[in-house]
Design an enzyme around this catalytic site. Structure first.
Site, PDB file in Angstrom:
ATOM      1  N   ASP A 110     -18.640 -11.674  61.572  1.00  0.00           N
ATOM      2  CA  ASP A 110     -17.099 -12.003  60.723  1.00  0.00           C
ATOM      3  C   ASP A 110     -16.797 -10.689  60.560  1.00  0.00           C
ATOM      4  O   ASP A 110     -16.742  -9.935  60.954  1.00  0.00           O
ATOM      5  CB  ASP A 110     -17.578 -12.774  59.188  1.00  0.00           C
ATOM      6  CG  ASP A 110     -16.448 -12.462  58.109  1.00  0.00           C
ATOM      7  OD1 ASP A 110     -15.781 -12.669  58.618  1.00  0.00           O
ATOM      8  OD2 ASP A 110     -16.782 -12.461  56.847  1.00  0.00           O
ATOM      9  N   ASP A 112     -13.714  -9.099  57.887  1.00  0.00           N
ATOM     10  CA  ASP A 112     -14.218  -8.287  57.147  1.00  0.00           C
ATOM     11  C   ASP A 112     -14.945  -8.740  55.953  1.00  0.00           C
ATOM     12  O   ASP A 112     -15.626  -9.765  56.077  1.00  0.00           O
ATOM     13  CB  ASP A 112     -12.209  -9.073  56.076  1.00  0.00           C
ATOM     14  CG  ASP A 112     -11.597  -8.515  56.983  1.00  0.00           C
ATOM     15  OD1 ASP A 112     -10.590  -7.984  56.440  1.00  0.00           O
ATOM     16  OD2 ASP A 112     -10.633  -9.872  57.144  1.00  0.00           O
ATOM     17  N   ASP A 302     -20.083 -12.625  55.483  1.00  0.00           N
ATOM     18  CA  ASP A 302     -20.288 -11.941  53.642  1.00  0.00           C
ATOM     19  C   ASP A 302     -19.446 -12.885  52.564  1.00  0.00           C
ATOM     20  O   ASP A 302     -19.279 -13.036  51.980  1.00  0.00           O
ATOM     21  CB  ASP A 302     -19.362 -10.866  53.126  1.00  0.00           C
ATOM     22  CG  ASP A 302     -17.469 -11.105  53.474  1.00  0.00           C
ATOM     23  OD1 ASP A 302     -17.148 -11.658  54.467  1.00  0.00           O
ATOM     24  OD2 ASP A 302     -16.771 -10.445  52.651  1.00  0.00           O
TER      25      ASP A 302
HETATM   26  O1  LIG Z   1     -13.353 -14.761  57.582  1.00  0.00           O
HETATM   27  P1  LIG Z   1     -13.176 -13.710  57.272  1.00  0.00           P
HETATM   28  O2  LIG Z   1     -13.313 -12.300  58.385  1.00  0.00           O
HETATM   29  O3  LIG Z   1     -14.151 -12.541  56.981  1.00  0.00           O
HETATM   30  O4  LIG Z   1     -11.634 -14.012  56.751  1.00  0.00           O
HETATM   31  C1  LIG Z   1     -11.488 -14.004  55.259  1.00  0.00           C
HETATM   32  C2  LIG Z   1     -10.160 -13.406  54.646  1.00  0.00           C
HETATM   33  O5  LIG Z   1     -10.535 -11.735  54.991  1.00  0.00           O
HETATM   34  C3  LIG Z   1      -9.339 -11.112  54.305  1.00  0.00           C
HETATM   35  O6  LIG Z   1      -9.291 -11.196  53.481  1.00  0.00           O
HETATM   36  C4  LIG Z   1     -10.408 -10.152  52.626  1.00  0.00           C
HETATM   37  O7  LIG Z   1     -10.661  -8.917  52.989  1.00  0.00           O
HETATM   38  C5  LIG Z   1      -9.348  -7.841  52.704  1.00  0.00           C
HETATM   39  C6  LIG Z   1      -8.994  -6.390  53.023  1.00  0.00           C
HETATM   40  O8  LIG Z   1     -10.374  -6.270  53.063  1.00  0.00           O
HETATM   41  C7  LIG Z   1      -9.030  -8.329  50.890  1.00  0.00           C
HETATM   42  O9  LIG Z   1      -8.304  -7.444  50.725  1.00  0.00           O
HETATM   43  C8  LIG Z   1      -9.167  -9.479  50.542  1.00  0.00           C
HETATM   44  O10 LIG Z   1      -8.954  -9.324  49.071  1.00  0.00           O
HETATM   45  C9  LIG Z   1     -10.333 -10.456  51.304  1.00  0.00           C
HETATM   46  O11 LIG Z   1     -10.359 -11.828  50.790  1.00  0.00           O
HETATM   47  C10 LIG Z   1      -7.488 -11.707  54.895  1.00  0.00           C
HETATM   48  O12 LIG Z   1      -6.511 -11.356  54.406  1.00  0.00           O
HETATM   49  C11 LIG Z   1      -7.755 -12.743  54.618  1.00  0.00           C
HETATM   50  O13 LIG Z   1      -6.853 -13.479  55.355  1.00  0.00           O
HETATM   51  C12 LIG Z   1      -8.681 -13.949  55.084  1.00  0.00           C
HETATM   52  O14 LIG Z   1      -9.082 -15.468  54.585  1.00  0.00           O
END
Ligand SMILES: O=P(O)(O)OC[C@H]1O[C@H](O[C@H]2O[C@H](CO)[C@@H](O)[C@H](O)[C@H]2O)[C@H](O)[C@@H](O)[C@@H]1O
Length: 364
Positions: A110, A112, A302
């Site tokens: 994954d 983020d 995560d």
């Molecule tokens: O599947 P992932 O790669 O984990 O994506 C899930 C979401 O990730 C991002 O948001 C998350 O990370 C951001 C940056 O650290 C943070 O600001 C946010 O609060 C988290 O939810 C991404 O921006 C989303 O579009 C994804 O859905």
């Protein structure tokens, strides 16, 4: 804590259900006529359903945001018991390697919160150079895929490694590496987009959400191509209910979209039966490991949406999932790592182990 991925059902279906019940009651014969509900009452009921729905969303938003956790003796007990059931993948490294003996490891990562630390601004979630170097080495040792909720192009701009498989938009946009290995050089380039018919709808909803949520300070809407994220990390908790209400007001017109939740983010996506777990299976198949017993997939993530992939691995009895979390969470993952720094250490150890194994083989 909420169980696996928190799918919030479409609010319109609740409204439809209320209408169906009322219409059936009105069709009843006279003696049961008292069941019929006046129009005013019906509207009141619908408002209550909608309010209940929004409250459920807000409860879920709170549950997924462990900002209020205070250290208490019972919490320490929970943590210890959780660690027992989901031990550190670093501490269990030797056992993990033993389990993979004779099998092809395939890595799923994954983005983020796994490869990059969680930050306030989603556009600045950069991956460190050290992490990129580690993932590059990893991909030389094992087939490696990035599986993210983000738009594929955006996650590619962060990772910048052409040798990986990418599954963006929660697996609804899958692409094979641009740099092809010798074995797959002659194959057709792989691009799989099972939700392409939803593109115009997603664009429309994105624009509406931007417009509707602009009065809520800190709210940020992100277009992830086949899905949309509404971030509330920077929204004052007192205004979460207002934001949920705004999102609901847009979504109630789109029964073909559903809402799921990630880390301080509401994720809007098509109702098709496709998720990160299905993407993992699709990639295994594309790599030629569909019905193989000698494959060992490892998925590190995560978020709640990663649970779909952890569950697939658990159900298949193949490989395992590693949850990146500092806090106990209900999960189908077998092991845990606390944060992206530990993920990097784990990946490095895998690379070192593989390189040593290859050296030993070449001496034989
Ligand atoms: O599947 P992932 O790669 O984990 O994506 C899930 C979401 O990730 C991002 O948001 C998350 O990370 C951001 C940056 O650290 C943070 O600001 C946010 O609060 C988290 O939810 C991404 O921006 C989303 O579009 C994804 O859905």
């Amino acid at each position: 804590m909420a169980a696996t991925q928190n799918v919030i059902t479409d609010p319109k279906s609740v409204l439809n259900m209320a209408i169906t019940v009322t219409v059936s009651a009105q069709k009843l014969p006279a003696p049961l006529g008292y069941i019929s509900i006046s129009r005013k009452k019906l509207l009141q009921n619908l408002e209550i359903s909608a309010e209940t729905r929004v409250n459920a969303w807000v409860d879920s938003m709170r549950a997924s945001s462990p900002t209020h956790i205070k250290s208490t003796p019972s919490l320490a007990d929970d943590q210890a018991s959780w660690n027992l059931h989901h031990p550190s993948a670093l501490e269990m490294f030797e056992q993990i390697i033993d389990a993979s003996k004779g099998k092809q490891i395939v890595m799923f990562l994954d983005y983020d919160g796994t490869l990059s630390p969680i930050v306030e601004d989603p556009d600045r979630a950069f991956m460190s150079k050290k992490m990129r170097k580690t993932v590059r080495k990893l991909a030389k040792c094992f087939p490696t895929a990035i599986v993210s909720g983000r738009c594929r192009d955006k996650v590619y701009k962060f990772v910048k490694l052409a040798e990986l498989y990418y599954a963006g938009s929660h697996g609804m946009d899958i692409k094979a590496p641009e740099i092809r290995s010798k074995s797959n050089r002659d194959n057709e380039p792989l691009l799989f987009q099972p939700a392409s018919e939803f593109l115009p709808m997603i664009d429309e909803v994105y624009r509406q959400l931007v417009d509707t949520t602009k009065s809520t300070p800190g709210a940020k809407v992100e277009n992830n191509k086949f899905c949309v994220s509404v971030h509330f990390r920077c929204v004052n908790e007192k205004r979460w209910s207002e934001l949920a209400q705004q999102v609901r007001s847009v979504l109630k017109e789109y029964p073909k979209l559903r809402l799921t939740q990630g880390r301080k983010v509401l994720e809007i996506r098509p109702t098709i039966k496709w998720d990160k777990g299905k993407a993992l299976e699709f990639l295994l198949e594309s790599l030629g490991y569909a019905n193989c017993s000698d494959v060992f997939p490892v998925y590190i993530g995560d978020d709640r949406t990663d649970e779909d992939a952890f569950k697939i691995l658990r159900d298949r009895g193949q490989g395992f999932g590693i949850l990146v979390s500092k806090f106990p969470k209900e999960t189908s993952a077998s092991y845990s790592l606390q944060e992206p720094g530990e993920v990097m250490d784990f990946l490095r150890r895998l690379v070192e182990w593989k390189q040593l194994a290859l050296q030993a083989q070449s001496r034989m």
